[in-house]
Design a protein around this motif. Structure first.
Motif, PDB file in Angstrom:
ATOM      1  N   UNK A 131       8.035   3.161   5.586  1.00 34.36           N
ATOM      2  CA  UNK A 131       7.811   4.087   6.694  1.00 34.36           C
ATOM      3  C   UNK A 131       6.389   3.927   7.221  1.00 34.36           C
ATOM      4  N   UNK A 132       6.242   3.893   8.537  1.00 36.02           N
ATOM      5  CA  UNK A 132       4.950   3.678   9.185  1.00 36.02           C
ATOM      6  C   UNK A 132       4.335   4.966   9.724  1.00 36.02           C
ATOM      7  N   UNK A 133       4.792   6.134   9.248  1.00 36.62           N
ATOM      8  CA  UNK A 133       4.249   7.398   9.751  1.00 36.62           C
ATOM      9  C   UNK A 133       2.803   7.532   9.266  1.00 36.62           C
ATOM     10  N   UNK A 134       1.836   7.727  10.188  1.00 40.87           N
ATOM     11  CA  UNK A 134       0.416   7.730   9.794  1.00 40.87           C
ATOM     12  C   UNK A 134      -0.055   9.097   9.293  1.00 40.87           C
ATOM     13  N   UNK A 135      -1.036   9.049   8.403  1.00 40.19           N
ATOM     14  CA  UNK A 135      -1.718  10.227   7.883  1.00 40.19           C
ATOM     15  C   UNK A 135      -3.214   9.965   7.952  1.00 40.19           C
ATOM     16  N   UNK A 136      -3.980  11.008   8.279  1.00 43.18           N
ATOM     17  CA  UNK A 136      -5.440  10.902   8.258  1.00 43.18           C
ATOM     18  C   UNK A 136      -5.997  10.310   9.530  1.00 43.18           C
ATOM     19  N   UNK A 137      -7.287   9.951   9.465  1.00 47.54           N
ATOM     20  CA  UNK A 137      -7.977   9.380  10.603  1.00 47.54           C
ATOM     21  C   UNK A 137      -8.489  10.423  11.577  1.00 47.54           C
ATOM     22  N   UNK A 138      -8.365  11.716  11.238  1.00 45.82           N
ATOM     23  CA  UNK A 138      -8.798  12.769  12.142  1.00 45.82           C
ATOM     24  C   UNK A 138     -10.322  12.908  12.174  1.00 45.82           C
ATOM     25  N   UNK A 139     -10.954  12.755  11.030  1.00 49.36           N
ATOM     26  CA  UNK A 139     -12.406  12.879  10.957  1.00 49.36           C
ATOM     27  C   UNK A 139     -13.036  11.492  11.056  1.00 49.36           C
ATOM     28  N   UNK A 140     -14.297  11.471  11.451  1.00 47.99           N
ATOM     29  CA  UNK A 140     -15.003  10.197  11.538  1.00 47.99           C
ATOM     30  C   UNK A 140     -15.097   9.545  10.169  1.00 47.99           C
ATOM     31  N   UNK A 141     -14.726   8.293  10.093  1.00 54.26           N
ATOM     32  CA  UNK A 141     -14.798   7.541   8.846  1.00 54.26           C
ATOM     33  C   UNK A 141     -13.631   7.766   7.913  1.00 54.26           C
ATOM     34  N   UNK A 142     -12.719   8.687   8.248  1.00 57.69           N
ATOM     35  CA  UNK A 142     -11.563   8.928   7.380  1.00 57.69           C
ATOM     36  C   UNK A 142     -10.557   7.798   7.584  1.00 57.69           C
ATOM     37  N   UNK A 143     -10.075   7.242   6.495  1.00 62.69           N
ATOM     38  CA  UNK A 143      -9.133   6.136   6.602  1.00 62.69           C
ATOM     39  C   UNK A 143      -7.743   6.643   6.949  1.00 62.69           C
ATOM     40  N   UNK A 144      -6.971   5.782   7.569  1.00 58.64           N
ATOM     41  CA  UNK A 144      -5.596   6.096   7.935  1.00 58.64           C
ATOM     42  C   UNK A 144      -4.680   5.474   6.889  1.00 58.64           C
ATOM     43  N   UNK A 145      -3.779   6.295   6.372  1.00 64.03           N
ATOM     44  CA  UNK A 145      -2.791   5.804   5.423  1.00 64.03           C
ATOM     45  C   UNK A 145      -1.405   6.038   6.021  1.00 64.03           C
ATOM     46  N   UNK A 146      -0.384   5.496   5.361  1.00 61.10           N
ATOM     47  CA  UNK A 146       0.972   5.587   5.874  1.00 61.10           C
ATOM     48  C   UNK A 146       1.888   6.138   4.797  1.00 61.10           C
ATOM     49  N   UNK A 147       3.008   6.712   5.244  1.00 59.88           N
ATOM     50  CA  UNK A 147       3.967   7.358   4.348  1.00 59.88           C
ATOM     51  C   UNK A 147       4.429   6.386   3.255  1.00 59.88           C
ATOM     52  N   UNK A 148       4.993   5.265   3.630  1.00 58.46           N
ATOM     53  CA  UNK A 148       5.367   4.236   2.667  1.00 58.46           C
ATOM     54  C   UNK A 148       6.727   4.393   2.020  1.00 58.46           C
ATOM     55  N   UNK A 149       7.482   5.469   2.275  1.00 60.80           N
ATOM     56  CA  UNK A 149       8.833   5.608   1.725  1.00 60.80           C
ATOM     57  C   UNK A 149       9.781   4.661   2.456  1.00 60.80           C
ATOM     58  N   UNK A 150      10.945   4.363   1.864  1.00 58.18           N
ATOM     59  CA  UNK A 150      11.891   3.465   2.547  1.00 58.18           C
ATOM     60  C   UNK A 150      12.294   4.036   3.901  1.00 58.18           C
ATOM     61  N   UNK A 151      12.261   3.178   4.909  1.00 59.34           N
ATOM     62  CA  UNK A 151      12.534   3.667   6.253  1.00 59.34           C
ATOM     63  C   UNK A 151      14.013   3.696   6.581  1.00 59.34           C
ATOM     64  N   UNK A 152      14.351   4.494   7.573  1.00 61.38           N
ATOM     65  CA  UNK A 152      15.712   4.667   8.049  1.00 61.38           C
ATOM     66  C   UNK A 152      16.121   3.409   8.824  1.00 61.38           C
ATOM     67  N   UNK A 153      17.364   2.946   8.692  1.00 59.28           N
ATOM     68  CA  UNK A 153      17.797   1.758   9.435  1.00 59.28           C
ATOM     69  C   UNK A 153      17.652   1.974  10.948  1.00 59.28           C
ATOM     70  N   UNK A 154      17.054   1.017  11.617  1.00 64.07           N
ATOM     71  CA  UNK A 154      16.856   1.092  13.067  1.00 64.07           C
ATOM     72  C   UNK A 154      15.664   1.913  13.493  1.00 64.07           C
ATOM     73  N   UNK A 155      14.827   2.326  12.557  1.00 65.20           N
ATOM     74  CA  UNK A 155      13.669   3.158  12.876  1.00 65.20           C
ATOM     75  C   UNK A 155      12.448   2.621  12.145  1.00 65.20           C
ATOM     76  N   UNK A 156      11.278   3.019  12.594  1.00 62.46           N
ATOM     77  CA  UNK A 156      10.033   2.658  11.921  1.00 62.46           C
ATOM     78  C   UNK A 156       9.677   3.682  10.854  1.00 62.46           C
TER      79      UNK A 156
END
Length: 187
Positions: A131-156
Motif C-alpha cells: 500500500x502506498x498510502x503516505x504518513x508524515x511529512x507535515x513538519x519540516x524535516x519529518x520523513x514520509x513513510x507508507x502504510x506497506x500492507x498488501x494492496x487491494x487488486x487494481x488499487x495503489x
C-alpha cells in the motif's frame, strides 16, 4: 570556436559600413559578399568592439507606443487638496487583533482515519504489492513513510485506505462545520 584574425581590408570595410549606420548583420553580409568570407553578425560585432567602435545606437521601437512616455492627457490627475477621498474608519476594528469571529473558539471537524496500523515503510522498502498510502511529512524535516500492507487488486492502496479515499458517503458531507463557514463568510 576558432580564433580568426581579420585582415586589415576587412576591418577597414567594417569601420566604413559602421560609420554609415548599417546593422552588424548587414555589415557581415556585405563583407562576406565582397571578400567571399563567412563572418557572422556576432563576429562583426565582436571585431567592432575590439576595434573600439562600440555598439550602434538602438533604433526606435517597431511597435508604436511601446516605449513612449505616457501622454499627459491619459494620466490620471493626482489627488490634490480639493480631491481628497473620505475614508471612514470603523473604530471597532483593531487590525492587530483581527475580527471578533476569529477570536472565539471554533470546533474542529472530525477527521476520518483508516482502522489499520501502518507498517511505516520508506519508499525504498516498499514492494510492488504494498500500500502506498503516505504518513508524515507535515513538519519540516519529518520523513514520509507508507502504510506497506498488501494492496487491494487494481488499487495503489490497501482495502481500508481505498475506502478512506473513495468513501462517497463521507466525502459528500461538508468537511467544514457551520461555524467554519460562518467564520469565512460563506454561511
Amino acid at each position: 570556436m576558432e580564433a580568426m584574425n581579420w585582415p586589415p581590408e576587412h576591418s577597414a570595410v567594417l569601420r566604413e559600413l559602421r560609420a554609415r549606420g548599417m546593422s552588424y548583420t548587414a555589415i557581415a553580409d556585405t563583407i562576406n559578399a565582397r571578400f567571399n568570407t563567412a563572418y557572422t553578425r556576432n563576429a562583426a560585432l565582436g571585431r567592432a568592439q575590439r576595434m573600439g567602435l562600440g555598439a550602434l545606437e538602438r533604433p526606435e521601437p517597431s511597435l508604436p507606443g511601446y516605449l513612449d512616455p505616457p501622454r499627459p492627457s491619459l494620466m490620471p490627475e493626482p489627488l490634490g487638496a480639493g480631491r481628497l477621498r473620505e475614508v471612514r474608519v470603523d473604530p471597532r476594528t483593531d487590525l492587530l487583533r483581527g475580527p471578533d469571529i476569529f477570536t472565539g473558539r471554533v470546533e474542529m471537524p472530525v477527521l476520518r482515519c483508516a482502522e489499520v496500523a501502518p507498517r511505516h515503510l520508506s519508499l525504498l522498502e516498499l514492494d510492488c504489492g504494498d500500500c502506498r498510502y503516505p504518513y508524515g511529512g507535515d513538519a519540516d524535516g519529518e520523513s514520509i513513510t507508507f502504510c506497506g500492507h498488501p494492496r487491494r487488486p487494481g488499487s495503489r492502496y490497501c482495502t481500508p485506505h481505498f475506502h478512506l479515499t473513495r468513501d462517497l458517503r463521507s466525502s459528500a458531507k461538508p468537511v467544514l462545520s457551520d461555524a467554519w463557514l460562518a467564520a469565512i463568510g460563506l454561511a
